[in-house]
Write a protein that holds these residues in place. Structure first.
Motif, PDB file in Angstrom:
ATOM      1  N   VAL A   1       2.657  -4.753  -8.467  1.00  0.00           N
ATOM      2  CA  VAL A   1       1.204  -4.575  -8.605  1.00  0.00           C
ATOM      3  C   VAL A   1       0.851  -3.089  -8.624  1.00  0.00           C
ATOM      4  CG1 VAL A   1      -1.052  -4.994  -7.545  1.00  0.00           C
ATOM      5  CG2 VAL A   1       0.680  -6.802  -7.549  1.00  0.00           C
ATOM      6  N   VAL A   2       1.417  -2.322  -7.686  1.00  0.00           N
ATOM      7  CA  VAL A   2       1.163  -0.880  -7.632  1.00  0.00           C
ATOM      8  C   VAL A   2       1.618  -0.207  -8.929  1.00  0.00           C
ATOM      9  CG1 VAL A   2       1.752   1.283  -6.469  1.00  0.00           C
ATOM     10  CG2 VAL A   2       1.256  -0.771  -5.115  1.00  0.00           C
ATOM     11  N   ALA A   3       2.805  -0.549  -9.388  1.00  0.00           N
ATOM     12  CA  ALA A   3       3.340   0.051 -10.611  1.00  0.00           C
ATOM     13  C   ALA A   3       2.485  -0.283 -11.830  1.00  0.00           C
ATOM     14  CB  ALA A   3       4.779  -0.416 -10.839  1.00  0.00           C
ATOM     15  N   ASP A   4       2.009  -1.509 -11.915  1.00  0.00           N
ATOM     16  CA  ASP A   4       1.191  -1.928 -13.056  1.00  0.00           C
ATOM     17  C   ASP A   4      -0.124  -1.147 -13.104  1.00  0.00           C
ATOM     18  OD1 ASP A   4       3.119  -3.714 -13.786  1.00  0.00           O
ATOM     19  OD2 ASP A   4       2.056  -5.506 -13.081  1.00  0.00           O
ATOM     20  N   ASP A  41      -4.410   8.434 -12.974  1.00  0.00           N
ATOM     21  CA  ASP A  41      -5.115   9.406 -12.128  1.00  0.00           C
ATOM     22  C   ASP A  41      -5.812   8.779 -10.931  1.00  0.00           C
ATOM     23  OD1 ASP A  41      -4.416  11.554 -13.811  1.00  0.00           O
ATOM     24  OD2 ASP A  41      -6.076  11.079 -15.172  1.00  0.00           O
ATOM     25  N   ALA A  42      -5.754   7.464 -10.811  1.00  0.00           N
ATOM     26  CA  ALA A  42      -6.420   6.781  -9.696  1.00  0.00           C
ATOM     27  C   ALA A  42      -5.615   6.910  -8.414  1.00  0.00           C
ATOM     28  CB  ALA A  42      -6.621   5.311 -10.035  1.00  0.00           C
ATOM     29  N   ARG A  43      -6.317   6.805  -7.287  1.00  0.00           N
ATOM     30  CA  ARG A  43      -5.644   6.692  -5.995  1.00  0.00           C
ATOM     31  C   ARG A  43      -5.469   5.201  -5.686  1.00  0.00           C
ATOM     32  NH1 ARG A  43      -9.784   9.612  -2.409  1.00  0.00           N
ATOM     33  NH2 ARG A  43     -11.096   8.973  -4.134  1.00  0.00           N
ATOM     34  N   ILE A  44      -4.252   4.822  -5.400  1.00  0.00           N
ATOM     35  CA  ILE A  44      -3.952   3.411  -5.155  1.00  0.00           C
ATOM     36  C   ILE A  44      -3.660   3.213  -3.670  1.00  0.00           C
ATOM     37  CG2 ILE A  44      -2.429   1.479  -5.717  1.00  0.00           C
ATOM     38  CD1 ILE A  44      -1.995   2.715  -8.445  1.00  0.00           C
ATOM     39  N   TYR A  45      -4.484   2.386  -3.040  1.00  0.00           N
ATOM     40  CA  TYR A  45      -4.374   2.132  -1.606  1.00  0.00           C
ATOM     41  C   TYR A  45      -3.899   0.698  -1.365  1.00  0.00           C
ATOM     42  CZ  TYR A  45      -7.503   6.185  -0.990  1.00  0.00           C
ATOM     43  OH  TYR A  45      -8.091   7.438  -1.014  1.00  0.00           O
ATOM     44  N   THR A 103       6.269  -5.506   3.200  1.00  0.00           N
ATOM     45  CA  THR A 103       5.133  -5.104   2.371  1.00  0.00           C
ATOM     46  C   THR A 103       4.862  -3.607   2.464  1.00  0.00           C
ATOM     47  OG1 THR A 103       4.044  -7.278   2.502  1.00  0.00           O
ATOM     48  CG2 THR A 103       2.651  -5.380   2.002  1.00  0.00           C
ATOM     49  N   ILE A 104       4.780  -3.067   3.674  1.00  0.00           N
ATOM     50  CA  ILE A 104       4.454  -1.653   3.854  1.00  0.00           C
ATOM     51  C   ILE A 104       5.520  -0.759   3.222  1.00  0.00           C
ATOM     52  CG2 ILE A 104       4.242   0.174   5.583  1.00  0.00           C
ATOM     53  CD1 ILE A 104       2.793  -1.774   7.381  1.00  0.00           C
ATOM     54  N   GLN A 105       6.765  -1.052   3.505  1.00  0.00           N
ATOM     55  CA  GLN A 105       7.859  -0.250   2.954  1.00  0.00           C
ATOM     56  C   GLN A 105       7.850  -0.273   1.427  1.00  0.00           C
ATOM     57  OE1 GLN A 105      11.763  -1.405   4.327  1.00  0.00           O
ATOM     58  NE2 GLN A 105      12.799  -0.308   2.680  1.00  0.00           N
ATOM     59  N   ASN A 106       7.680  -1.449   0.844  1.00  0.00           N
ATOM     60  CA  ASN A 106       7.701  -1.572  -0.607  1.00  0.00           C
ATOM     61  C   ASN A 106       6.500  -0.885  -1.250  1.00  0.00           C
ATOM     62  OD1 ASN A 106       9.987  -3.054  -0.168  1.00  0.00           O
ATOM     63  ND2 ASN A 106       9.111  -5.030  -0.755  1.00  0.00           N
ATOM     64  N   ALA A 107       5.360  -0.958  -0.574  1.00  0.00           N
ATOM     65  CA  ALA A 107       4.162  -0.299  -1.096  1.00  0.00           C
ATOM     66  C   ALA A 107       4.324   1.217  -1.088  1.00  0.00           C
ATOM     67  CB  ALA A 107       2.947  -0.709  -0.276  1.00  0.00           C
ATOM     68  N   TYR A 135      -3.270 -11.212 -11.131  1.00  0.00           N
ATOM     69  CA  TYR A 135      -4.304 -10.635 -11.994  1.00  0.00           C
ATOM     70  C   TYR A 135      -3.714  -9.569 -12.908  1.00  0.00           C
ATOM     71  CZ  TYR A 135      -7.606 -12.905  -8.822  1.00  0.00           C
ATOM     72  OH  TYR A 135      -8.308 -13.824  -8.087  1.00  0.00           O
ATOM     73  N   PRO A 136      -4.142  -9.501 -14.172  1.00  0.00           N
ATOM     74  CA  PRO A 136      -3.567  -8.562 -15.133  1.00  0.00           C
ATOM     75  C   PRO A 136      -4.118  -7.141 -14.964  1.00  0.00           C
ATOM     76  CG  PRO A 136      -5.267  -9.852 -16.204  1.00  0.00           C
ATOM     77  CD  PRO A 136      -5.138 -10.397 -14.803  1.00  0.00           C
ATOM     78  N   ALA A 137      -3.249  -6.201 -14.717  1.00  0.00           N
ATOM     79  CA  ALA A 137      -3.678  -4.809 -14.566  1.00  0.00           C
ATOM     80  C   ALA A 137      -4.306  -4.277 -15.841  1.00  0.00           C
ATOM     81  CB  ALA A 137      -2.491  -3.937 -14.157  1.00  0.00           C
ATOM     82  N   GLU A 138      -3.850  -4.741 -16.993  1.00  0.00           N
ATOM     83  CA  GLU A 138      -4.365  -4.210 -18.258  1.00  0.00           C
ATOM     84  C   GLU A 138      -5.838  -4.533 -18.479  1.00  0.00           C
ATOM     85  OE1 GLU A 138      -1.992  -8.039 -19.205  1.00  0.00           O
ATOM     86  OE2 GLU A 138      -1.780  -6.263 -17.932  1.00  0.00           O
ATOM     87  N   ALA A 139      -6.385  -5.495 -17.732  1.00  0.00           N
ATOM     88  CA  ALA A 139      -7.809  -5.839 -17.859  1.00  0.00           C
ATOM     89  C   ALA A 139      -8.709  -4.891 -17.074  1.00  0.00           C
ATOM     90  CB  ALA A 139      -8.037  -7.279 -17.395  1.00  0.00           C
ATOM     91  N   VAL A 140      -8.115  -3.975 -16.319  1.00  0.00           N
ATOM     92  CA  VAL A 140      -8.914  -3.123 -15.440  1.00  0.00           C
ATOM     93  C   VAL A 140      -9.890  -2.252 -16.225  1.00  0.00           C
ATOM     94  CG1 VAL A 140      -7.311  -1.145 -15.334  1.00  0.00           C
ATOM     95  CG2 VAL A 140      -8.800  -1.673 -13.379  1.00  0.00           C
TER      96      VAL A 140
END
Length: 224
Positions: A20-23, A30-34, A44-48, A88-93
């Motif tokens: 999800v993060v990679a997508d 340029d976005a900040r991903i939290y 989850t935390i380690q993978n994120a 959910y599809p990241a490309e729809a963002v």
């Protein structure tokens, strides 16, 4: 320069969170991903972190509690919220962001139902029934014509985020966000998206019956 924050609430999503993060990094470089982790007991935390996300921990259990912390802590011009389960599809963002960026909407919602994607992909029979019941009830009470009340894929203006008093603790949060927009006359737009069910081995944390009752109570509480 416009700032965009992608907010991902997570509870035991080690299997999917890195993807999800990679997508979203690919779509919004340029976005900040939290990733806001809600007491996960897996990786989850380690993978994120390894995927490059900024990780925050939320101790109080429940998706609503996580969203409350997200809205309180994160500063941005545009906010995107999406589940960490790869449904959910990241490309729809870009389609979700554009109406907010242009001032045409304060909240956009990824509509899973217009394309029939949710009906085809969802394997939980009572989830579909609950979605329809909640949608029809809200449309009747508020004179609206919405198609997807409970989507976990949304975009918000800064004004919406900083004036929304999140009161819910659990999965009724999506319903509360929709009701806040309707009640406070925020502009709302639905954007049809594709949807896919969770990958094998990934399980939903939503309790169809218990969370369904909470959602119905939230509707009448806020309507009152």
């Amino acid at each position: 320069m416009e700032s965009i924050a992608v907010l991902i609430p997570c509870y035991n999503e080690a299997q999917t969170i890195a993807d999800v993060v990679a997508d979203f990094r690919k779509e919004l470089p340029d976005a900040r991903i939290y990733v806001f982790d809600n007491n996960s007991s897996d990786a989850t935390i380690q993978n994120a972190k390894e995927a490059g996300a900024l990780v925050e921990k939320v101790g109080r259990q429940g998706k609503g509690s996580v969203v409350r912390e997200m809205f309180r802590k994160v500063e941005a011009d545009i906010y995107v919220i999406v589940d960490g389960d790869l449904t959910y599809p990241a490309e729809a963002v870009h389609q979700l962001i554009e109406p907010v960026r242009n001032g045409e909407a304060d909240m956009t919602v990824g509509d899973r139902h217009s394309s029939q994607a949710y009906q085809k992909e969802n394997k939980r029979r009572f989830h579909q029934f609950g979605n329809t019941l909640v949608r029809d009830l809200i449309n009747q009470l508020f004179g609206a014509q919405l198609k997807d009340i409970m989507s976990g894929y949304r975009c918000f203006s800064r004004c919406f985020v900083k004036t929304c008093p999140v009161m819910s603790d659990g999965f009724e949060i999506e319903t509360e966000l929709t009701l806040h927009a309707l009640d406070k006359k925020f502009s709302l737009a639905e954007v049809p998206i594709q949807y896919k069910d969770r990958p094998a081995g990934s399980t939903s944390k939503l309790n169809t019956y218990l969370d369904g009752v909470r959602i119905i109570k939230t509707i009448f509480r806020l309507f009152k």
